[in-house]
Enzyme design. Sequence first.
Site, PDB file in Angstrom:
ATOM      1  N   GLY A 114       0.835  -1.210   0.000  1.00 32.13           N
ATOM      2  CA  GLY A 114       0.000   0.000   0.000  1.00 32.13           C
ATOM      3  C   GLY A 114       0.865   1.253   0.000  1.00 32.13           C
ATOM      4  N   ASP A 138       3.034  -9.033   7.054  1.00 31.34           N
ATOM      5  CA  ASP A 138       2.084  -9.848   6.278  1.00 31.34           C
ATOM      6  C   ASP A 138       2.771 -10.636   5.157  1.00 31.34           C
ATOM      7  OD1 ASP A 138       0.276  -8.467   7.849  1.00 31.34           O
ATOM      8  OD2 ASP A 138      -0.137  -6.976   6.314  1.00 31.34           O
ATOM      9  N   ARG A 173      -7.877 -28.828  26.350  1.00 31.59           N
ATOM     10  CA  ARG A 173      -8.689 -27.791  25.699  1.00 31.59           C
ATOM     11  C   ARG A 173      -8.340 -27.650  24.222  1.00 31.59           C
ATOM     12  NH1 ARG A 173      -7.894 -23.300  30.495  1.00 31.59           N
ATOM     13  NH2 ARG A 173      -9.802 -23.815  31.622  1.00 31.59           N
ATOM     14  N   ARG A 274     -10.582 -22.017  24.255  1.00 33.93           N
ATOM     15  CA  ARG A 274     -10.095 -20.694  24.676  1.00 33.93           C
ATOM     16  C   ARG A 274      -9.497 -20.005  23.455  1.00 33.93           C
ATOM     17  NH1 ARG A 274     -12.646 -21.923  28.465  1.00 33.93           N
ATOM     18  NH2 ARG A 274     -12.078 -21.862  30.685  1.00 33.93           N
ATOM     19  N   GLN A 282       2.912  -9.091  17.610  1.00 32.94           N
ATOM     20  CA  GLN A 282       3.640  -9.613  16.439  1.00 32.94           C
ATOM     21  C   GLN A 282       4.487  -8.549  15.746  1.00 32.94           C
ATOM     22  OE1 GLN A 282       0.548 -12.511  14.282  1.00 32.94           O
ATOM     23  NE2 GLN A 282      -0.403 -10.967  15.562  1.00 32.94           N
TER      24      GLN A 282
HETATM   25  O1  F6P Z   1      -0.167  -4.755   7.704  1.00 40.93           O
HETATM   26  C1  F6P Z   1       0.310  -5.037   8.973  1.00 40.93           C
HETATM   27  C2  F6P Z   1      -0.817  -5.235   9.945  1.00 40.93           C
HETATM   28  O2  F6P Z   1      -0.263  -5.536  11.207  1.00 40.93           O
HETATM   29  C3  F6P Z   1      -1.839  -6.286   9.534  1.00 40.93           C
HETATM   30  O3  F6P Z   1      -1.396  -7.601   9.749  1.00 40.93           O
HETATM   31  C4  F6P Z   1      -3.023  -5.883  10.372  1.00 40.93           C
HETATM   32  O4  F6P Z   1      -4.240  -6.286   9.791  1.00 40.93           O
HETATM   33  C5  F6P Z   1      -2.912  -4.379  10.397  1.00 40.93           C
HETATM   34  O5  F6P Z   1      -1.570  -4.054  10.061  1.00 40.93           O
HETATM   35  C6  F6P Z   1      -3.259  -3.746  11.710  1.00 40.93           C
HETATM   36  O6  F6P Z   1      -3.209  -2.358  11.548  1.00 40.93           O
HETATM   37  P1  F6P Z   1      -3.243  -1.342  12.749  1.00 40.93           P
HETATM   38  O7  F6P Z   1      -1.833  -1.171  13.261  1.00 40.93           O
HETATM   39  O8  F6P Z   1      -3.752  -0.089  12.134  1.00 40.93           O
HETATM   40  O9  F6P Z   1      -4.121  -1.893  13.820  1.00 40.93           O
END
Ligand code: F6P
Length: 362
Positions: A114, A138, A173, A274, A282
């Site tokens: 993007g 990603d 679980r 759960r 991450q």
């Molecule tokens: O593109 C990276 C990412 O962490 C995606 O995995 C996730 O959907 C999005 O950004 C989360 O964005 P934000 O930091 O705006 O919550």
Amino acid sequence: MRLGLLTSGGDCAGLNAVIRAVVTRAVLGHGWQVLGIRQATHGLLSRPVDALPLRTEGVAGGLNHGGTLLGTTNRGNPFAYPSKDGGQTDRSEVVAAGYHELGLDALIGVGGDGSLSILRRLATQGGWKLVGIPKTIDNDVRHTEHAIGFNSAVAIATEAVDRLHVTAASHSRVMVLEVMGRDAGHIALTAGVAGGADVILIPEIPYTMAAICAKVEQRRRTGRNFSIVVVAESVRGPGGETITYKDAHGQSRYGGIGEMIAREIGLRTGAETRITVLGHVQRGGSPSPLDRVLASAFGVYAVDLVAAGRFDRMVAWRNRRVVDVPIAEAVAQFQAVDPDDALVHTARGLGIAFGDEIEDRR
Ligand code: F6P
């Protein structure tokens, strides 16, 4: 020679390592000046432009530090910038002019698909000389095996699967782990295999609840009274619906599929379930050794592309070496998981279910 540098889009581990590499190569290797632009295109929109000189001593400790010392943003597309009345306005001319206000000769932009496509549009409009470096947890940028940040995110998700295993076994679980990845299932697939998940759900492979529950029940019959399900955030709901919510700015965000899957498994199998949503954990923390290597190699190569006068290119990782590809090709569409990918075959060979093993018997 004055080189601009910015980080754009969601942050990830390895951004400071790439800043360090770019500055070191540009300053020590070529004798250039480097200006770091703060908060991506937001910095170029400010007047005066929000930038700072980057020196080698200022970036020296960046190799193992998460985040980005330049700041970043994944909001405020200059071509559709949020205006005070709640609408959108085109601020791209002001942003494009920011490059010239700084007197830049070239710009290195670090971003996902993007951000890189927005930067490329700005470069075309404003006459910038642009080189791109791919980063995103990603891993959905085309033409590169790895983007900076993916490997570190996978390491964190894998550790989460490891930790869930022991508590799942202790309590008999079914543990559902929801991981990020936007529209692609790379994190879920890789961490699921690395952590030994029992079920991996990714948006690229449609599932049925019947198949997921069959896997849980098959494990029970063979005396393993627990299961680990890794689900990518963009997996659709059991009825095929997209699971999103609106954030405070009215933007649509993925989130909630893990809870839905856990509830359904509980209802259908009687298992105690759960849910863990790993979220931005991450994206933080120290980069993995691979991300540090990648960031270093990408940073050096990108500066050398600028030195060679080769613009509108993105650096990429292929077969353990850095190459370069046209930015336009890299961002033309995002890179999803190929359902025929070698890692999908590996997972199936290990008995990991993707939820497509049997016909829907809802
Ligand atoms: O593109 C990276 C990412 O962490 C995606 O995995 C996730 O959907 C999005 O950004 C989360 O964005 P934000 O930091 O705006 O919550």
